[in-house]
Design an enzyme around this catalytic site. Structure first.
Site, mmCIF file in Angstrom:
data_model
loop_
_atom_site.group_PDB
_atom_site.id
_atom_site.type_symbol
_atom_site.label_atom_id
_atom_site.label_comp_id
_atom_site.label_asym_id
_atom_site.label_seq_id
_atom_site.Cartn_x
_atom_site.Cartn_y
_atom_site.Cartn_z
ATOM 1 N N GLY A 230 15.283 15.500 52.681
ATOM 2 C CA GLY A 230 16.047 16.741 52.627
ATOM 3 C C GLY A 230 17.493 16.514 52.986
ATOM 4 O O GLY A 230 17.886 15.421 53.430
ATOM 5 N N GLY A 233 20.842 17.845 58.358
ATOM 6 C CA GLY A 233 20.917 19.025 59.192
ATOM 7 C C GLY A 233 19.774 20.003 59.055
ATOM 8 O O GLY A 233 19.785 21.046 59.702
ATOM 9 N N THR A 234 18.769 19.701 58.249
ATOM 10 C CA THR A 234 17.679 20.649 58.059
ATOM 11 C C THR A 234 16.566 20.488 59.093
ATOM 12 O O THR A 234 15.605 21.245 59.064
ATOM 13 C CB THR A 234 17.082 20.502 56.655
ATOM 14 O OG1 THR A 234 16.823 19.126 56.381
ATOM 15 C CG2 THR A 234 18.044 21.039 55.609
ATOM 16 N N LYS A 236 14.725 17.441 60.170
ATOM 17 C CA LYS A 236 13.614 16.515 59.938
ATOM 18 C C LYS A 236 13.191 15.833 61.230
ATOM 19 O O LYS A 236 11.995 15.666 61.498
ATOM 20 C CB LYS A 236 14.036 15.483 58.880
ATOM 21 C CG LYS A 236 14.390 16.100 57.535
ATOM 22 C CD LYS A 236 14.804 15.061 56.526
ATOM 23 C CE LYS A 236 16.152 14.454 56.840
ATOM 24 N NZ LYS A 236 17.255 15.426 56.714
ATOM 25 N N GLU A 454 44.450 37.198 44.962
ATOM 26 C CA GLU A 454 43.191 37.627 45.563
ATOM 27 C C GLU A 454 42.736 38.979 45.020
ATOM 28 O O GLU A 454 41.533 39.237 44.911
ATOM 29 C CB GLU A 454 43.318 37.668 47.089
ATOM 30 C CG GLU A 454 43.649 36.338 47.742
ATOM 31 C CD GLU A 454 42.649 35.250 47.409
ATOM 32 O OE1 GLU A 454 41.472 35.563 47.160
ATOM 33 O OE2 GLU A 454 43.046 34.069 47.381
ATOM 34 N N HIS A 457 40.757 38.278 41.888
ATOM 35 C CA HIS A 457 39.377 37.872 42.189
ATOM 36 C C HIS A 457 38.521 39.080 42.556
ATOM 37 O O HIS A 457 37.392 39.241 42.066
ATOM 38 C CB HIS A 457 39.368 36.884 43.359
ATOM 39 C CG HIS A 457 39.801 35.496 42.996
ATOM 40 N ND1 HIS A 457 39.228 34.772 41.979
ATOM 41 C CD2 HIS A 457 40.758 34.687 43.534
ATOM 42 C CE1 HIS A 457 39.805 33.579 41.899
ATOM 43 N NE2 HIS A 457 40.744 33.505 42.844
ATOM 44 N N ASP A 529 40.340 27.002 42.271
ATOM 45 C CA ASP A 529 39.529 27.840 41.382
ATOM 46 C C ASP A 529 39.214 27.114 40.082
ATOM 47 O O ASP A 529 38.089 27.171 39.568
ATOM 48 C CB ASP A 529 40.262 29.157 41.084
ATOM 49 C CG ASP A 529 40.511 29.970 42.341
ATOM 50 O OD1 ASP A 529 39.713 29.848 43.281
ATOM 51 O OD2 ASP A 529 41.502 30.722 42.386
#
Length: 643
Positions: A230, A233-234, A236, A454, A457, A529
């Site tokens: 994985g 940071g999950t 394990k 902005e 967007h 972008d």
């Protein structure tokens, strides 16, 4: 959104479990590898200092004496000023004058000094002869003392280096596993928020270690090894500790990089020692973190020494996993975020029987993880962890822990002990965008350009049918971003339709389209972008089969998404240069089409664009309700869809 990993959970309480054996007695004496005692630490510096002091004392003559030339000395003898002299066989003279003054001089030994002798006797000078030949034992010792000190220093350094290797050369091959006895691992599955499917898969290991006789009665064999795959940071490693805690067995933890060091053959020896320790403590769990450091694919052809050593270590690991008795109750757990780099022999059945994927947490799991890390902290009434979980797609457990900690730091800076919803929003901006610099002020024309950008967007996100709703729009610089438009997904998405992807391209190019509508030209502010939109359009054409020119053909990378595309993947594309040319043309077409769509839609809402840009310049930050209010309450959003 790419994030890192480590699974969140409450810290273990550390209480002992009844009915378990106590810790084995610790051996007497000083454990190897610890620093020397205070006396031994200062012994060598003190010895060197005393030696230097003795050398200086013997070298420096006692008292002060005037240095005379030979001519001056003979003149003073003739004048009757000299009282006593002491002459060595080397011609060195020291003596005193009749007024008590001490002096030294040197007699030229190549000259006939019989006249000087008669002159001294005539003046009744007291003459003393001194021999320098042979010398005393102490003098000889002082001459050779520096050499003795250097030899002693080398011998002492060699012994210290030998002891530093965990007890000398005989202990180099010992494994460096952290051994945690049965009463120590008190992490449980309840301490791991979410991941119910993963817990169910690894629970087979717990059942086998707790009651192996049930498997033996049915003629079944328990799993030899489970490898957890994985993103970083999950959690394990935490999950492996929870398995050992649930099974209440010994837990031997070691990292893959601890096997291979500078000595040839050390890695294989440490693997043997690791499994020998596991057999002594059976039933037990051996956990190898970052196994890709030692279990990477073996290559053919010419090999360097370090690579050959790593392959020997891997071969020994394969042999140990094949050789240990399965009834002994030893299970090997491993964790990696590079499954593509592992050797196929390591993943075959009989070695690692299970491959468990530990993905990034979904929305419900993120809310549970946030609740775990918020435990012990005071939250304000306006804090909604469910909303924070919606606003953090792609965050790992480690990222969520960092988010809550950053929110607590913001509260401390504000002089509060209560964490508010604003603290969590500010922490999210800090994690995603970077630190906000108040001194990073924009020029007036730049400020208006960012407000227009902005606003483009935000309006495109509100007007497009499939786009995620707008949560906040700001023109305050943070990190490398001069402004930001944050969208809050209504639900966790796993599939993306063509309409959603087209709307996503239109929203990402909405800022550049707003600049074209208002100023008649673009700017460098749309660089990020454009890069993100190009990635989306490329995957639409190359992987998702959403291009009419290329057709339903997918050239997906074999690398997992959380690892990113490597340079090797780019160099080994499974299609020709002509196909690459078609891909480039289709990507450009999708981007031009999305930009034109955004320009046409914003021109039809030019009044709303100017109004929202003015609100941003006045207030700097507005939420999504303001965007909807600018468009007009009750007005249905109009979408300029592709015909």
């Amino acid at each position: 959104m790419t994030t890192r990993d480590r699974f969140p959970a409450r810290h273990p309480t550390g209480r002992a479990k009844p009915g378990l054996p106590p810790d084995p007695p610790k051996p007497a004496g000083r454990p190897p590898g610890l620093p020397p005692s205070g006396l031994r630490r200062w012994l060598l510096p003190v010895l060197v200092a005393v030696t230097l002091l003795l050398v200086l004392v013997t070298r420096v003559p006692s008292g002060t004496a005037d240095r005379y030339s030979y001519t001056d000395f003979t003149g003073r003898v003739g004048a009757g000023q000299v009282k006593t002299v002491e002459i060595t066989d080397k011609g060195a003279v020291s003596g005193t004058l009749k007024d008590g003054t001490k002096f030294t001089t040197q007699i030229p030994t190549a000259l006939d000094n019989s006249g000087l002798t008669r002159q001294l006797q005539t003046q009744q000078v007291e003459i003393t002869a001194k021999s320098t030949g042979g010398g005393s034992v102490l003098t000889t010792l002082f001459v050779f003392l520096p050499l003795i000190v250097l030899v002693g220093l080398f011998l002492w350094s060699g012994r210290a280096a030998s002891k530093a290797m965990t007890g000398g050369l005989s202990a180099i091959g010992r494994s460096r596993a952290k051994i945690i006895e049965a009463e120590r691992p008190n992490t449980r599955f309840a301490d791991v928020a979410g991941y119910e499917g993963v817990k169910q898969e690894v629970s087979e290991v717990v059942e086998y270690l707790r009651s192996p006789e049930r498997y033996a009665a049915a003629g079944a064999k328990g799993p030899r090894g489970v490898i957890m795959v994985g993103p970083p940071g999950t959690g394990k490693t935490l999950l492996a500790r929870a398995v050992a805690g649930e099974a209440e067995v010994a837990f031997l933890s070691v990292t893959g990089s601890a096997f291979v060091e500078m000595f040839v053959g050390v890695g294989a020896s440490r693997v043997r020692d690791l499994f020998e320790e596991a057999r002594k403590r059976a039933p037990s769990i051996v956990f190898i973190d970052e196994i890709d450091a030692v279990g990477a694919r073996r290559g053919g052809g010419a090999r360097l020494g370090g690579n050959d050593e790593r392959e020997q270590t891997l071969n020994q690991l394969l042999a140990e996993m094949d050789g240990f008795d399965q009834s002994a109750g030893i299970v090997v757990l491993a964790a990696t975020n590079r499954p593509d780099a592992l050797d196929p022999a390591l993943l075959r059945p009989g070695r690692f029987d299970r491959q468990v994927t530990v993905p990034l947490p979904n929305q419900a799991e993120r809310a549970a993880v946030l609740a775990v890390h918020a435990h012990g902290k005071t939250l304000a009434e306006d804090v909604d962890l469910g909303r924070t979980a919606r606003a953090t797609p792609g965050f790992s457990g480690a990222d969520l822990a960092n988010l809550v900690n950053e929110a607590a730091i913001n509260a401390v800076h504000a002089g509060r002990t209560v964490i508010t919803a604003l603290d969590l929003d500010t922490a999210r901006d800090r994690v995603l965008l970077g630190r906000r610099e108040p001194s990073n002020a924009l020029l007036p024309e730049e400020r208006r350009a960012v407000a227009v950008h902005e606003s483009g967007h935000a309006l495109m996100a509100a007007l497009c049918e499939h786009a995620d709703p707008v949560a906040k729009v700001t023109i305050l610089p943070a990190g490398m971003a001069l402004g930001a438009t944050e969208q809050l997904p209504e639900a966790e998405r796993h599939l993306y339709s063509e309409g959603y992807l087209e709307d996503l391209l239109a929203v990402q190019l909405g800022g550049r389209a707003a600049e074209l509508v208002v100023f008649g030209e673009g700017s460098s502010g749309a660089a990020n972008d454009l890069a993100n939109a190009t990635v989306v359009a490329t995957r639409m054409v190359r992987e998702f089969g959403l291009s009419a020119a290329l057709g339903p053909v997918g050239y997906a990378s074999g690398t997992p998404q959380y690892l990113g595309e490597s340079l090797e993947d780019r160099l080994r594309r499974p299609y020709s240069e002509q196909t690459q040319h078609v891909v480039d043309e289709e990507v450009a077409r999708l981007l031009r089409q999305a930009e034109q769509r955004a320009v046409d839609l914003l021109r039809g809402h030019r009044r709303h664009l100017d109004e929202l840009a003015g609100r941003l310049m006045a207030e700097e930050t507005v939420d999504g309700k303001v965007v909807l209010a600018v468009l007009g309450a009750g007005q249905p959003p109009t979408s300029l869809r592709k015909p």
